[in-house]
Design an enzyme around this catalytic site. Structure first.
Site, short mmCIF file in Angstrom:
data_model
loop_
_atom_site.label_atom_id
_atom_site.label_comp_id
_atom_site.label_asym_id
_atom_site.label_seq_id
_atom_site.Cartn_x
_atom_site.Cartn_y
_atom_site.Cartn_z
CG ASN A 71 -2.41 -0.57 1.04
OD1 ASN A 71 -2.38 -1.19 -0.31
ND2 ASN A 71 -2.97 -1.12 1.93
CB CYS B 15 -6.53 0.69 2.00
SG CYS B 15 -8.20 -0.17 2.51
CE LYS C 268 -7.21 1.26 7.95
NZ LYS C 268 -6.44 0.14 7.74
C1 UGA Z 1 -5.80 -0.75 -1.69
C2 UGA Z 1 -5.24 -1.01 -2.67
O1 UGA Z 1 -5.36 -0.98 -4.22
C3 UGA Z 1 -5.48 -2.70 -2.16
O2 UGA Z 1 -4.77 -3.76 -3.19
C4 UGA Z 1 -5.90 -2.94 -0.84
O3 UGA Z 1 -6.25 -4.23 -1.00
C5 UGA Z 1 -6.52 -1.91 -0.80
O4 UGA Z 1 -6.29 -0.56 -0.35
C6 UGA Z 1 -6.53 -2.00 0.86
O5 UGA Z 1 -5.53 -2.20 2.05
O6 UGA Z 1 -7.78 -2.50 1.97
P1 UGA Z 1 -8.73 0.55 -2.50
O7 UGA Z 1 -8.91 1.34 -0.97
O8 UGA Z 1 -10.06 0.20 -2.75
O9 UGA Z 1 -7.83 -0.17 -2.76
O10 UGA Z 1 -8.84 1.63 -3.69
P2 UGA Z 1 -7.68 1.82 -4.87
O11 UGA Z 1 -7.96 1.00 -5.62
O12 UGA Z 1 -5.91 1.63 -4.32
O13 UGA Z 1 -7.78 3.44 -4.59
C7 UGA Z 1 -7.10 4.60 -3.50
C8 UGA Z 1 -7.43 5.80 -4.19
O14 UGA Z 1 -6.56 5.72 -4.89
C9 UGA Z 1 -8.26 6.44 -4.57
O15 UGA Z 1 -8.73 7.46 -3.84
C10 UGA Z 1 -7.82 6.32 -6.27
O16 UGA Z 1 -9.01 7.43 -6.69
C11 UGA Z 1 -6.54 6.73 -6.62
N1 UGA Z 1 -6.11 6.02 -7.07
C12 UGA Z 1 -5.99 5.25 -7.74
C13 UGA Z 1 -4.85 7.20 -8.18
O17 UGA Z 1 -5.16 8.74 -8.11
N2 UGA Z 1 -4.64 6.89 -9.19
C14 UGA Z 1 -4.57 5.28 -9.68
O18 UGA Z 1 -3.69 5.61 -10.60
C15 UGA Z 1 -5.12 4.62 -8.48
#
Ligand code: UGA
Length: 434
Positions: free
Chosen positions: A211, A263, A266
């Protein structure tokens, strides 16, 4: 196998339903009576594509059940998963492990026969040792193993992430426990999913390192986006240009308003604290946290600048509030910083989100909520895209332009193409593109 899931939050519910779908018999336990009553009726407390049907099917097949009473569920289980929340502790950013240890105590007092206790919650390095000590203290005679099995699923794609993961990580050196974990994940072996068996502390750290790295990768591209704006380059092309290098990889290089969710914010804080506590600070993570926090304020300024430097008395339409699409989750969503920052400068905000408005109503003040995207932009001085929901990707631009008081679009997710927007007569600002 008989599996018990303690905690029916995001991870517990999805994992429980997916294990049941693999053919195991799963009982999900939660102290929250209201939540269990809803689940028993087939109502899913979170929005996650496919989850409702998965739960329904497996309940009907008799493989999945919900209860507030852990006694039978723990007594009969081959594996008990701890999937309770580990929120940031107030004040210091450490993960709050109260719920984890309460679950460990409960498991200790109820378990019967060899039991594998699995921590699926994201827990700091060394928590497994503490869980083991807690159980041993209460039940010195018990036969058990404590295993770390972190979860990597993403909200909005949780079921496919669970069923077709890039890898499964299992932290334990006990062969008997590894055998139980192998049986649990057997359907994935058939798909040739790599299963990494490692020592427990290593497994716990893998989760935070993953993460932390992803948060850093997003923050990197966000800073490159700022530089693109300054030098007149295009961040999407830079991302493609670097991402095709396999060592870098294409994913998680979408520039935007900063990462949010339950996630990354935190876990980066917890990683930072653990590293400091062990006198091995990770400066890249510290910087990532600082840059990402500042970015949300920066986005508000970007919007204000696009409106000519003054938003007082102006109406700003906000499309998308959740931290990302396909979820109703508002935790640490960039909108929670951006909207109040605009209001502080005197703007009136009207917002629409396909799933997040119920939650947003508790978290945002003085926002007018609209019933759809066109209703939201009606007579507004500008529209801001904060979350890239699919339904915002193909809006009728002529209709939107007609509805707006001024044709100003601030696209914080690069949903639209600058040339197309210019051709339609919009004043269009996006992230890291000329
Ligand atoms: C994240 C991880 O991707 C998962 O692998 C992990 O299991 C999870 O945390 C966890 O620890 O439980 P999640 O928080 O559901 O998953 O969402 P993501 O798709 O990773 O996005 C997180 C944030 O990053 C969002 O605000 C999203 O908009 C942002 N993001 C993501 C970007 O700004 N750019 C990107 O290219 C990708």
């Amino acid at each position: 196998m008989r599996v018990t899931m303690i905690g029916t939050g995001y991870v517990g519910l999805v994992s429980g339903a997916c294990f049941a779908d693999f053919g195991h018999t799963v009982t999900c336990v939660d102290k929250d009576e209201g939540k269990i009553a809803r689940l028993q009726k087939g109502e899913i407390p979170i929005f996650e594509p496919g989850l409702e049907d998965l739960v329904k099917d497996n309940v009907e097949q008799g493989r999945l059940s919900f209860t507030t009473d852990p006694s039978a569920a723990i007594r009969d289980a081959d594996a008990v998963f701890i999937a309770v929340g580990t929120p940031s502790r107030r004040g210091d950013g450490h993960a709050d492990l109260t719920y984890v240890y309460t679950a460990a105590e409960e498991i200790a007092s109820l378990m019967n026969g060899y039991t594998v206790v699995v921590t699926k919650s994201t827990v700091p390095v060394g928590t497994g040792d503490e869980v083991e000590a807690t159980i041993k203290k209460k039940r010195p005679d018990a036969e058990f193993a404590v295993v770390s099995n972190p979860e990597f699923l993403r909200e909005g794609a949780a079921i496919s992430d669970f069923k077709r993961p890039d890898r499964v990580v299992v932290g334990t050196e006990e062969e008997r426990a590894r055998e139980v974990m192998r049986d649990l994940y057997r359907p994935l072996f058939l798909n040739e999913t790599p299963i990494i068996f490692t020592e427990r502390r290593t497994s716990e750290l893998i989760k935070y390192a993953a993460n932390g790295f992803l948060a850093m990768k997003i923050t990197f591209i966000n800073e490159i986006a700022d530089l693109c704006e300054a030098v007149g380059a295009n961040v999407q092309e830079v991302a493609r240009g670097i991402g095709l290098d396999n060592r870098i990889g294409k994913k998680f290089l979408n520039a935007g308003p900063g990462y949010g969710g339950s996630c990354f914010p935190k876990d980066t804080l917890a990683l930072m604290k653990t590293a400091r506590d062990h006198k091995a600070p990770i400066e890249l993570i510290e910087t990532t946290v600082r840059v990402n926090t500042a970015r949300k304020q920066k986005m508000a300024q970007k919007i204000i600048d696009a409106l000519g430097g003054n938003v007082s008395g102006k109406t700003i339409a906000v499309l998308g509030l959740t931290f990302k699409p396909n979820t109703d989750d508002m935790r640490d969503a960039p909108a929670l910083d951006i909207v109040p920052a605009l209001q502080d400068e005197g703007a009136r905000v009207r917002a629409f989100d396909p799933e997040g408005m119920e939650e947003a109503k508790h978290l945002l003040k003085d926002v007018a909520f609209a019933s759809g995207p066109y209703d939201c932009v009606q007579d507004a001085d500008a529209v801001v895209f904060i979350t890239e929901w699919d339904q915002f990707r193909a809006l009728d631009l002529d209709r939107m332009k007609k509805a707006l008081k001024a044709p100003v679009v601030i696209d914080l997710r690069n949903i639209y193409r600058p040339q197309e927007m210019a051709a339609k007569g919009f004043r269009y600002v996006s992230v890291g593109r000329p």
